[in-house]
Design an enzyme around this catalytic site. Structure first.
Site, PDB file in Angstrom:
ATOM      1  NE  ARG A  96      -4.300   0.101   2.553  1.00 51.16           N
ATOM      2  CZ  ARG A  96      -5.254  -0.840   2.539  1.00 51.16           C
ATOM      3  NH1 ARG A  96      -4.964  -2.091   2.362  1.00 51.16           N
ATOM      4  NH2 ARG A  96      -6.506  -0.492   2.689  1.00 51.16           N
TER       5      ARG A  96
ATOM      6  NE  ARG B 129     -16.587  -2.946   3.161  1.00 51.73           N
ATOM      7  CZ  ARG B 129     -15.305  -2.778   2.823  1.00 51.73           C
ATOM      8  NH1 ARG B 129     -14.856  -3.290   1.689  1.00 51.73           N
ATOM      9  NH2 ARG B 129     -14.502  -2.124   3.599  1.00 51.73           N
TER      10      ARG B 129
ATOM     11  NE  ARG C  92     -13.727  -2.964   7.132  1.00 54.13           N
ATOM     12  CZ  ARG C  92     -12.865  -2.952   6.110  1.00 54.13           C
ATOM     13  NH1 ARG C  92     -12.902  -3.925   5.229  1.00 54.13           N
ATOM     14  NH2 ARG C  92     -11.997  -1.986   5.985  1.00 54.13           N
TER      15      ARG C  92
HETATM   16  P1  ADP Z   1      -9.932  -1.273   2.670  1.00 54.41           P
HETATM   17  O1  ADP Z   1     -11.366  -1.666   2.586  1.00 54.41           O
HETATM   18  O2  ADP Z   1      -9.715   0.146   3.082  1.00 54.41           O
HETATM   19  O3  ADP Z   1      -9.141  -1.710   1.476  1.00 54.41           O
HETATM   20  P2  ADP Z   1      -8.560  -3.173   4.400  1.00 54.41           P
HETATM   21  O4  ADP Z   1      -9.492  -4.119   5.000  1.00 54.41           O
HETATM   22  O5  ADP Z   1      -7.650  -3.633   3.332  1.00 54.41           O
HETATM   23  O6  ADP Z   1      -9.431  -1.941   3.958  1.00 54.41           O
HETATM   24  O7  ADP Z   1      -7.655  -2.475   5.540  1.00 54.41           O
HETATM   25  C1  ADP Z   1      -8.233  -1.880   6.678  1.00 54.41           C
HETATM   26  C2  ADP Z   1      -7.205  -1.048   7.424  1.00 54.41           C
HETATM   27  O8  ADP Z   1      -6.087  -1.876   7.822  1.00 54.41           O
HETATM   28  C3  ADP Z   1      -6.552   0.068   6.613  1.00 54.41           C
HETATM   29  O9  ADP Z   1      -7.341   1.236   6.599  1.00 54.41           O
HETATM   30  C4  ADP Z   1      -5.232   0.241   7.373  1.00 54.41           C
HETATM   31  O10 ADP Z   1      -5.394   0.945   8.573  1.00 54.41           O
HETATM   32  C5  ADP Z   1      -4.857  -1.178   7.718  1.00 54.41           C
HETATM   33  N1  ADP Z   1      -4.028  -1.785   6.653  1.00 54.41           N
HETATM   34  C6  ADP Z   1      -4.380  -2.837   5.862  1.00 54.41           C
HETATM   35  N2  ADP Z   1      -3.399  -3.126   4.992  1.00 54.41           N
HETATM   36  C7  ADP Z   1      -2.390  -2.245   5.224  1.00 54.41           C
HETATM   37  C8  ADP Z   1      -1.104  -2.022   4.666  1.00 54.41           C
HETATM   38  N3  ADP Z   1      -0.637  -2.790   3.650  1.00 54.41           N
HETATM   39  N4  ADP Z   1      -0.351  -1.023   5.162  1.00 54.41           N
HETATM   40  C9  ADP Z   1      -0.786  -0.251   6.172  1.00 54.41           C
HETATM   41  N5  ADP Z   1      -1.989  -0.398   6.740  1.00 54.41           N
HETATM   42  C10 ADP Z   1      -2.790  -1.388   6.304  1.00 54.41           C
END
Ligand code: ADP
Ligand code: ZN
Length: 214
Positions: free
Chosen positions: A88, A127, A161
């Protein structure tokens, strides 16, 4: 198959990953799911991530990288993996690059899930997730007898969520634009990027996905 699914929050990475997992028999590594699981079990990792997640901010790179590399060192990753929500940031992508190079595990592709921002907000506020099996639903698409309360698949409790509130969503989209979008050019340069339109139904997105994967 070794894939990175790249897309803004709400673009449907998790839903497509579930389809792909069936199709290719590789593991699905969702960093968001791993954090949520840790949070549910109140592990030190989960508690550390909580403050960032609730604001829609990114968890620090060192923490995420350690967690993902531990997961990819497990035996079942050898048959291939889908990375969902990782990398990310450019720093995470650089780490992944070095990690995969060491193992001689080149990526097959990085799939960019393309969709406009207003559509994402609409999807995210509607969602819902099953607390038991993790299946993702949407109030806008009342499918399979979904009533917003019970999971049609497993009868589990449905919840929203915490980070799917509009304010936090706007911040997650901003963070995506600022920190994750630079990866598009980064992977384009490596000739790994494949773009798919995900503004239609999940089934249409999966067709597009299969088409670019060949
Ligand atoms: P989204 O629906 O925003 O894609 P995710 O379920 O992938 O959400 O991630 C939820 C949260 O977990 C993010 O908003 C972040 O805080 C954290 N997170 C997930 N993946 C990463 C990553 N690769 N780097 C940093 N934070 C992460
Ligand atoms: Zn369920």
């Amino acid at each position: 198959m070794r894939l990175v699914l790249l897309g803004a929050p709400g673009s449907g990475k998790g839903t497509q990953a579930a389809f792909l997992k069936e199709r290719y028999g590789c593991i699905h590594v969702s960093t968001g799911d791993i954090f949520r699981e840790n949070l549910r079990n109140k592990t030190p990792l989960g508690l550390e991530a909580e403050g960032y997640m609730s604001k829609g901010a990114l968890v620090p790179d060192e923490v995420v990288v350690k967690m993902v590399s531990a997961r990819l060192r497990e035996q079942d990753a050898e048959a291939g993996f889908l990375l969902d929500g990782f990398p990310r940031t450019v720093a995470q992508a650089e780490f992944l690059d070095a990690f995969l190079q060491e193992r001689d595990w080149p990526l097959d592709a990085v799939v960019l899930f393309a969709i406009d921002e207003e559509k994402l907000v609409q999807r995210l506020v509607n969602r819902r997730t099953c607390r038991s099996c993790g299946k993702i639903y949407n109030l806008l698409r009342a499918e399979d007898g979904f009533d917003g309360k019970k999971c049609p698949a497993c009868d589990g409790e449905i919840y929203q969520r915490e980070d799917d509130s509009e304010r936090v969503i706007r911040n997650r989209l901003k963070v995506f634009g600022d920190q994750t979008a630079p990866l598009i050019a980064w992977y384009e340069k490596k000739e790994l990027l494949r773009r798919i339109d995900v503004s239609g139904t999940p089934e249409e997105a999966f067709e597009a996905l299969e088409a670019v994967l060949g």
